[in-house]
Write a protein that holds these residues in place. Structure first.
Motif, PDB file in Angstrom:
ATOM      1  N   GLN A 129       0.804  -1.224   0.000  1.00 30.01           N
ATOM      2  CA  GLN A 129       0.000   0.000   0.000  1.00 30.01           C
ATOM      3  C   GLN A 129       0.839   1.276   0.000  1.00 30.01           C
ATOM      4  O   GLN A 129       0.325   2.360  -0.312  1.00 30.01           O
ATOM      5  N   ASP A 130       2.104   1.151   0.362  1.00 33.14           N
ATOM      6  CA  ASP A 130       2.960   2.325   0.494  1.00 33.14           C
ATOM      7  C   ASP A 130       3.079   3.066  -0.847  1.00 33.14           C
ATOM      8  O   ASP A 130       3.497   2.490  -1.862  1.00 33.14           O
ATOM      9  N   GLY A 131       2.695   4.330  -0.842  1.00 28.89           N
ATOM     10  CA  GLY A 131       2.803   5.150  -2.036  1.00 28.89           C
ATOM     11  C   GLY A 131       1.742   4.904  -3.087  1.00 28.89           C
ATOM     12  O   GLY A 131       1.787   5.530  -4.154  1.00 28.89           O
ATOM     13  N   VAL A 132       0.783   4.033  -2.821  1.00 27.45           N
ATOM     14  CA  VAL A 132      -0.261   3.699  -3.794  1.00 27.45           C
ATOM     15  C   VAL A 132      -1.454   4.625  -3.574  1.00 27.45           C
ATOM     16  O   VAL A 132      -2.108   4.576  -2.518  1.00 27.45           O
ATOM     17  N   ALA A 133      -1.721   5.471  -4.547  1.00 28.88           N
ATOM     18  CA  ALA A 133      -2.830   6.417  -4.435  1.00 28.88           C
ATOM     19  C   ALA A 133      -4.135   5.670  -4.194  1.00 28.88           C
ATOM     20  O   ALA A 133      -4.425   4.676  -4.868  1.00 28.88           O
ATOM     21  N   GLY A 134      -4.909   6.145  -3.228  1.00 26.36           N
ATOM     22  CA  GLY A 134      -6.189   5.534  -2.929  1.00 26.36           C
ATOM     23  C   GLY A 134      -6.140   4.385  -1.948  1.00 26.36           C
ATOM     24  O   GLY A 134      -7.193   3.907  -1.505  1.00 26.36           O
ATOM     25  N   SER A 135      -4.939   3.920  -1.586  1.00 27.78           N
ATOM     26  CA  SER A 135      -4.857   2.822  -0.612  1.00 27.78           C
ATOM     27  C   SER A 135      -5.295   3.321   0.763  1.00 27.78           C
ATOM     28  O   SER A 135      -5.276   4.521   1.053  1.00 27.78           O
ATOM     29  N   THR A 136      -5.691   2.380   1.594  1.00 27.29           N
ATOM     30  CA  THR A 136      -6.133   2.767   2.941  1.00 27.29           C
ATOM     31  C   THR A 136      -4.990   3.379   3.732  1.00 27.29           C
ATOM     32  O   THR A 136      -5.182   4.351   4.479  1.00 27.29           O
TER      33      THR A 136
END
Length: 537
Positions: free
Chosen positions: A446-453
């Motif tokens: 999820q790190d750096g992923v736009a829209g991740s929680t």
């Protein structure tokens, strides 16, 4: 470590930091394992402190790491002044504290005053001593009822199910509101009070910034230990402890507990830097719960009603209004909690799967916009669900043996990286198994992923710090469509769509953060948005 080094160096104007902080609960056993034994430890936590700093929290709260047989996850303590070897030692604690303070993170530790472990030196001495001895006076030993004393002294039940009394070989019984290996202390005894005052000072001298007080409502019992009058044996109730709401119980929330916390507040106030305490307390009414906080008692009390709110506007609105009103009466901040180590994770409570995750994200954005203090539970920033299929033979919650209910599902070790369990938790697996479905939930995924929680939480916590009206301050409810909860904090509006249709949010301003992408001006179902007015020119 010099006494109160971090706090003493802090600006005393920041002594009220606890009024609008975001505090992250670390379940130490399940956070990060440094030595490959499958159990999280203080060195593992130390290594991961930069992650918590970058997440944007103000403080961390550590579940018990003291010496313990671990019958109840460390809430059965044998030595309150040392670290259990499974977590490290005092040098590891001091090193972790030094690094946390250097990163700007305050540290709160659990204190467990209602009971000790049955392996505690005091209880072992009590078992070896005769009835009526000073050793037994430290606990709640009583003679049984009936001609031969073969019946428990009263009808009290354990929170974990079954009788709250266990008989010892000489015929007496001892009280344990929780597991039989967690005997209740006698807080009418000055020696017990002095012992815990010294324990507080021991950890304050090591620089801790506060305490979470376990079962803060349980220390004092009603004089004479009277019967409740109904129990599972009478068929009138499945579990006696579930009657607390609206019902006075003789083993909880007795007026005498407040004398204890007034004494503790004096100790906390004698140290620099805003040392604080938060009560885990349950009471029969909101008014009684509010008594635990104030200028001469504890600083905060957990608001568990927010955790129990259902996914409706009316439920959240009622809980929020009640909590803010009670907090105003005592001049203390309210606290907001969605998940913790004792409750099913909120993504699962809200339905699980994609729908539960959407609602969980929206609830988080709502919580972080409310006035007061927000408590996060490790893993909620990853959108983790409760693990419901742990094999029975691997479950370790003592309540499971007596009631069939288990809290293990929210205590599975955190997933940090990788495509398979234990997901970077450590090199030796994890003390509870992680599900295969967590590969996409890891920090690395999820790190750096736009829209991740994870990035949603990071963004919300950045904005909470930068927006002056968030944290403290007033809340104003806004008129909204049915199924929509909307309130304003200064210039910022928070809108949560709990209804069945998308809603136009353009009249609230321009979105600065949303849990789901807007469709034009429309906020989708089970989504939340923070918005600010559009400034022309």
């Amino acid at each position: 470590m010099e006494q109160g080094q971090f706090a003493a160096n802090a600006d005393e104007a920041d002594a009220g930091w606890w009024r609008d902080a975001v505090i992250y609960q670390v379940y130490v056993r399940s956070f990060a394992d440094s030595n490959g034994d499958g159990i999280g430890d203080l060195a593992g936590l130390r290594d991961r402190l930069p992650y918590l700093r970058d997440l944007g929290v103000d403080a961390i709260w550590l579940t018990p790491f003291y010496r313990s047989p671990m019958i109840d996850g460390g809430y059965d303590v044998t030595d309150y002044r040392t670290v259990d070897p499974m977590f490290g030692d005092l040098d590891d604690f001091d090193a972790m504290m030094t690094d946390a303070h250097a990163l700007g993170l305050r540290v709160i530790v659990d204190v467990v005053p209602n009971h000790t472990s049955s392996a505690h030196v005091w209880f072992q001495a009590a078992l070896a001593a005769p009835p009526g001895s000073p050793e037994r006076e430290r606990y709640m030993f009583r003679d049984g009822r009936g001609p031969d004393g073969a019946e428990p002294p009263n009808d009290w039940e354990s929170i974990f199910g079954g009788d709250a009394w266990t008989r010892v070989p000489d015929g007496q019984w001892y009280l344990h509101i929780f597991d039989p290996e967690q005997p209740d202390l006698n807080w009418d005894l000055p020696e017990v009070r002095a012992e815990f005052e010294d324990i507080l000072r021991f950890w304050l001298d090591r620089g801790v910034d506060g305490f979470r007080v376990d079962v803060a409502h349980g220390n004092v019992k009603a004089p004479g230990l009277p019967d409740v009058g109904y129990s599972s044996k009478t068929g009138r109730n499945q579990r006696q402890s579930r009657l607390l709401e609206g019902t006075a119980l003789p083993y909880f929330d007795q007026d005498g507990v407040h004398e204890i916390y007034r004494s503790w507040r004096q100790i906390l106030d004698s140290y620099p830097g805003g040392r604080m305490a938060v009560a885990e307390a349950w009471a029969s009414t909101p008014e009684r719960l509010a008594r635990y906080v104030g200028p001469d008692e504890l600083h905060q009390v957990f608001n568990f009603d927010f955790l129990h709110a259902t996914w409706t506007v009316d439920s959240f609105r009622k809980v929020i209004d009640t909590a803010l009103a009670e907090a105003t009466l005592v001049g203390a901040p309210t606290t907001w909690v969605l998940s913790n180590h004792d409750k099913r994770r909120h993504v699962t409570r809200y339905g699980g799967g994609e729908a539960g995750l959407r609602r969980g994200r929206a609830a988080a954005l709502m919580m972080l916009a409310l006035p007061g203090v927000a408590y996060l539970y490790q893993g909620e920033e990853l959108g983790l669900e409760e693990v419901l299929d742990i094999p029975d033979e691997l479950r370790q919650d003592p309540a499971f043996r007596r009631t069939g209910e288990s809290r293990d599902g929210c205590r599975v070790p955190l997933p940090w990286s990788g495509a398979a369990a234990p997901y970077g938790f450590g090199t030796g697996g994890g003390w509870l198994p992680a599900p295969a479905t967590w590969a996409g939930c890891t920090v690395a995924a999820q790190d750096g992923v736009a829209g991740s929680t994870l990035e949603l939480y990071r963004a919300a916590l950045r904005l909470r710090r930068s927006e002056a009206t968030l944290g403290g301050g007033e809340l104003t409810w806004l008129q909204a469509e049915p199924g929509v909860l909307a309130f304003r904090r200064g210039e910022l509006s928070c809108v949560v769509n709990l209804g069945s249709e998308p809603v136009d949010v353009s009249r609230y301003g321009a979105p600065i953060l949303t849990t789901e992408a807007l469709d034009g001006d429309f906020l989708p179902v089970d989504a939340a948005a923070w918005l600010k007015p559009v400034r022309l020119g």
